[in-house]
Design a protein around this motif. Structure first.
Motif: not given
Length: 289
Positions: A3-5, A9-12, A22-23, A222-226
């Motif tokens: 989600d962090l990528k 979350f990349s917009n928040l 992440f770490l 759609r929402i990007y979820s890598p």
């Protein structure tokens, strides 16, 4: 962690904030695996040799608490006691090493962004399943963790999740069937492809527009979820801090069967959370434009 990528979350969060989150999560996952893996290897070897080998656990710096529990399980075979003990051990093992670690407290736990997770109810643990394999999307059950920094709350959450999984055998089998038939990529597309995609469909640089309403795509991409393999690289870790967390016998009270009932209804709450995040993104854009 993916989600962090992703789009939300990349917009928040800033890149630095996402790296810190992440770490924090990566260290916790690594520590849990390092602690629990030798426990199950010794259990497997004990079964093979047909004799108890749990006296060797201390060589792997496993808590004296778990050595006692594994010996008890070998004699009496109570899966509930073992599962809850593993929950207690896992969360207690992380408490000083991660949650109370000054580095992570400063960079993650004590930040406004982390505290917003409680407000937005972001800490969902989800179990997907399908009534029929032909269904387009999975159903979800689960729980939401509030007050992540509370060891007590994390242990109670683990007990509720155990209850949710194992008290309904038919539903448990459907969850197992879904997990066995669905390749795990780390993308939320795995269970909800109608809302998420592991390929970015939106053009880079465009302002984020609200896409979801009542768990349906309003319009557009759609929402990007890598996938995890594309989101983060492998991370080398320093050795775990030595020391036994077991210093207070009162933790055994968590082994009772109280405070573990859960209905698992979470789909509406999860959908509301997605919409809250989208609104937070739009609000941030307005404030900082």
């Amino acid at each position: 962690m993916t989600d962090l990528k992703g789009d939300l979350f990349s917009n928040l969060l800033t890149e630095k904030e996402r790296e810190a989150f992440f770490l924090f999560l990566e260290r916790g996952n690594w520590l849990i695996f390092k602690d629990v893996y030798p426990q199950f290897l010794l259990y497997e070897e004990s079964l093979r040799r047909k004799r108890c080998l749990f006296h060797l656990l201390h060589h792997f710096n496993v808590s004296a608490f778990m050595e006692t529990i594994w010996n008890q399980f070998w004699k009496h075979g109570d899966p509930y006691i073992l599962a809850v003990a593993l929950i207690i051990n896992e969360q207690s093992y992380l408490e000083k090493r991660v949650v109370q670690n000054p580095i992570y407290k400063k960079s993650v736990i004590d930040t406004l962004e982390f505290k917003l997770q409680d407000i937005l109810s972001l800490n969902h643990i989800l179990f997907p399943f399908k009534y029929r394999q032909s269904d387009d999307k999975a159903l979800l059950i689960g729980q939401t963790l509030h007050h992540f920094s509370s060891l007590h709350e994390r242990i109670l959450l683990g007990k509720r999740l155990y209850s949710l999984l194992f008290e309904n055998r038919k539903r448990l089998q459907k969850i197992v069937d879904w997990a066995a038939s669905q390749p795990h990529s780390g993308s939320r597309k795995d269970y909800w492809p109608h809302l998420f995609h592991d390929v970015r469909e939106s053009l880079p640089g465009l302002l984020y527009k609200k896409r979801v309403r009542n768990c349906k795509l309003r319009k557009g991409e759609r929402i990007y979820s890598p996938k995890l393999i594309y989101a983060w690289k492998d991370v080398p870790h320093k050795e775990a801090e030595i020391g036994d967390w077991f210093v207070d016998w009162k933790v055994i009270h968590y082994l009772n069967r109280q405070n573990c009932e859960a209905d698992g209804e979470i789909m509406d709450e999860y959908c509301e959370t997605i919409e809250k995040i989208e609104l937070a993104i739009l609000a941030k854009k307005i404030i900082f434009r």
